[in-house]
Design a protein around this motif. Structure first.
Motif, PDB file in Angstrom:
ATOM      1  N   LYS A  11      -1.726   1.956   9.571  1.00 47.30           N
ATOM      2  CA  LYS A  11      -2.114   3.376   9.705  1.00 47.30           C
ATOM      3  C   LYS A  11      -0.955   4.199  10.242  1.00 47.30           C
ATOM      4  O   LYS A  11      -0.634   5.268   9.717  1.00 47.30           O
ATOM      5  CB  LYS A  11      -3.299   3.498  10.659  1.00 47.30           C
ATOM      6  N   GLU A  12      -0.330   3.707  11.307  1.00 45.78           N
ATOM      7  CA  GLU A  12       0.766   4.472  11.916  1.00 45.78           C
ATOM      8  C   GLU A  12       1.944   4.615  10.967  1.00 45.78           C
ATOM      9  O   GLU A  12       2.725   5.548  11.071  1.00 45.78           O
ATOM     10  CB  GLU A  12       1.202   3.827  13.241  1.00 45.78           C
ATOM     11  N   GLY A  16       1.531   5.176   7.880  1.00 43.10           N
ATOM     12  CA  GLY A  16       1.156   6.158   6.859  1.00 43.10           C
ATOM     13  C   GLY A  16       0.206   5.662   5.786  1.00 43.10           C
ATOM     14  O   GLY A  16      -0.045   6.367   4.803  1.00 43.10           O
ATOM     15  N   VAL A  17      -0.323   4.450   5.936  1.00 42.37           N
ATOM     16  CA  VAL A  17      -1.306   3.971   4.955  1.00 42.37           C
ATOM     17  C   VAL A  17      -2.643   4.644   5.262  1.00 42.37           C
ATOM     18  O   VAL A  17      -3.342   4.278   6.202  1.00 42.37           O
ATOM     19  CB  VAL A  17      -1.444   2.429   5.018  1.00 42.37           C
ATOM     20  N   ARG A  18      -2.979   5.663   4.458  1.00 40.01           N
ATOM     21  CA  ARG A  18      -4.139   6.501   4.771  1.00 40.01           C
ATOM     22  C   ARG A  18      -5.444   5.729   4.670  1.00 40.01           C
ATOM     23  O   ARG A  18      -6.377   5.951   5.435  1.00 40.01           O
ATOM     24  CB  ARG A  18      -4.166   7.708   3.835  1.00 40.01           C
ATOM     25  N   GLY A  19      -5.500   4.774   3.715  1.00 43.12           N
ATOM     26  CA  GLY A  19      -6.770   4.070   3.494  1.00 43.12           C
ATOM     27  C   GLY A  19      -6.861   2.731   4.201  1.00 43.12           C
ATOM     28  O   GLY A  19      -7.644   1.871   3.791  1.00 43.12           O
ATOM     29  N   ASP A  75      -4.785   5.947  -5.140  1.00 40.84           N
ATOM     30  CA  ASP A  75      -5.661   6.030  -3.975  1.00 40.84           C
ATOM     31  C   ASP A  75      -5.848   4.582  -3.479  1.00 40.84           C
ATOM     32  O   ASP A  75      -6.445   3.769  -4.186  1.00 40.84           O
ATOM     33  CB  ASP A  75      -6.981   6.651  -4.411  1.00 40.84           C
ATOM     34  N   ARG A 125      -8.046  -0.012   6.695  1.00 45.53           N
ATOM     35  CA  ARG A 125      -9.237  -0.213   7.527  1.00 45.53           C
ATOM     36  C   ARG A 125      -9.428  -1.685   7.870  1.00 45.53           C
ATOM     37  O   ARG A 125      -9.067  -2.585   7.118  1.00 45.53           O
ATOM     38  CB  ARG A 125     -10.484   0.363   6.856  1.00 45.53           C
ATOM     39  N   THR A 151      -7.034   1.579  -0.864  1.00 44.23           N
ATOM     40  CA  THR A 151      -7.812   1.038   0.247  1.00 44.23           C
ATOM     41  C   THR A 151      -7.113  -0.247   0.684  1.00 44.23           C
ATOM     42  O   THR A 151      -6.901  -1.153  -0.132  1.00 44.23           O
ATOM     43  CB  THR A 151      -9.254   0.729  -0.185  1.00 44.23           C
ATOM     44  N   SER A 202       0.834  -1.212   0.000  1.00 43.72           N
ATOM     45  CA  SER A 202       0.000   0.000   0.000  1.00 43.72           C
ATOM     46  C   SER A 202       0.864   1.257   0.000  1.00 43.72           C
ATOM     47  O   SER A 202       0.574   2.224  -0.711  1.00 43.72           O
ATOM     48  CB  SER A 202      -0.909   0.016   1.230  1.00 43.72           C
ATOM     49  N   GLN A 209       0.691   4.019  -2.884  1.00 43.09           N
ATOM     50  CA  GLN A 209       0.320   5.365  -2.441  1.00 43.09           C
ATOM     51  C   GLN A 209       1.378   6.370  -2.908  1.00 43.09           C
ATOM     52  O   GLN A 209       1.060   7.438  -3.415  1.00 43.09           O
ATOM     53  CB  GLN A 209       0.264   5.329  -0.913  1.00 43.09           C
TER      54      GLN A 209
END
Lengths: 247, 247
Positions: free
Chosen positions: B103-104, B106-109, B88, B111, B90, B79, B83
């Motif tokens: 997430k920490e 830097g993977v913005r999407g 974009d 979930r 997910t 990812s 990115q």
């Protein structure tokens, strides 16, 4: 514990795999609370004196006499050393493949014998008993240790020495270990009485109790069994060897 | 499989431990026949392009369009790369701690979303779907794979590409693996449909099916789902990536 059935000889398979140069497997230990640990240490069972832990290297100088008993001999690293020094060594283990490995490496006195069957060995025979590689753990529990120490008294001669390595279980900050120790105490077991089994590929070893003790706990266990702790040889970390004298 | 409960998030704990620099744990995988394997590979989940497997490095050039879906994103190595390239992304995973790690990093999407809940994602959205790190395995089984491939067809746009890595289970001589494959076939499962769970310290992950397939098996599975294998990118050893086109 009886001798391990070949289909459950996970530890033997691990040692044999390394011996036959089919790989350098990790040791995977599963505790009965589900905790698994692994260490890349199979080579260590084959190491010569330079590879031993510092407390073992210092302790082996206390070996004496003509005849030695190596309990939980593994691939025979300690037996080979003592044999080289001219001692007559009896090396016992409860894993068929481990005993086979030790024999093939030249340990003449290697034999398949579970620790609780040592009453089959001749009385008044040994001058030195060695339990290295944390093998004080093979005593398994408090009552069993006292009983086996008395049997070892019977098997040994005047002036005999028992060199036993343990690992102080209290030297940890790992919360899962501390919780396990609390659970043990609630159940009337010693804090460091861990119930474990070895996993290797498809082989699942039998569950067994392995006893980790502090120096104080070891002194208490040894008391009244015909043995006495002479000194503790420590090293960095939780490992230490007790030099225990026959009284 | 649902999202993993935190107390069973063994894989997440493994990844998180490495991420927080508390150690470099091994990955311990237990199969339901008792076979355990371990690999010292946690760092690999964090590796940049140079550390990817050769077939992944070649395959990523086929990524296209504006919007990507990374299935089983782990610590986010793929990812982050996509990115960086301006897509974009997910990134979904069923492990809470893995998603937190991604997430920490830097993977913005990123979930928390189990694979079988992808019908919650918007339709006609993605141009590229990536399942690296053997993650074709997440399809789990034959019927489930066909169903999920159809759902992926629904989520993707015209011209989309699916890049999926697998591992040919037949490329082994290990007798325990061959016996396991026979047992699977007798039970009406695919040969390489392994049922496994992750162990990490005291954490025991949930059992799940992970599907390893040959190239021929993969082609058959993909057929009739709205996808078509364009080519296989192989490397030394059993791993390969299939470049699969939306039809």
């Amino acid at each position: 514990m009886k001798a391990i059935a070949p289909r459950h000889d996970a530890f033997g398979q691990q040692v044999w795999t390394y011996f036959r140069r089919h790989g350098s497997p990790a040791e995977i230990v599963e505790r009965d609370d589900g905790f698994v640990s692994f260490s890349q240490n199979t080579a260590w069972y084959f190491g010569d004196l330079r590879r031993w832990s510092p407390s073992e290297r210092r302790a082996i100088r206390f070996a004496r006499g003509r005849s030695a008993l190596d309990i939980g001999c593994g691939a025979g690293r300690v037996s080979l050393y003592l044999q080289e020094k001219g001692l007559d060594v009896t090396a016992i283990d409860n894993s068929p493949l481990v005993v086979k490995t030790a024999k093939e490496r030249g340990v003449r006195g290697a034999r398949l014998l579970p620790f609780e069957k040592i009453d089959r060995l001749p009385a008044a025979t040994f001058d030195t008993v060695v339990m290295f590689g944390n093998n004080f753990g093979l005593f398994g529990g408090h009552a069993r240790a006292k009983k086996l120490l008395k049997q070892l008294h019977h098997l040994t001669r005047e002036g005999a020495v028992l060199l036993a390595q343990s690992l102080d279980p209290y030297q940890t900050k790992e919360s899962a270990h501390l919780a396990y120790q609390r659970r043990n105490r609630r159940r009337g077991r010693m804090s460091g009485q861990i119930r474990i089994r070895i996993r290797f590929n498809q082989f699942i070893g039998p569950w067994f109790d392995y006893l980790l003790v502090s120096a104080a706990e070891m002194s208490e266990i040894v008391e009244g069994t015909g043995w006495e702790v002479d000194r503790f040889l420590t090293e960095d970390g939780p490992r230490y060897v007790a030099v225990i004298r026959r009284v």
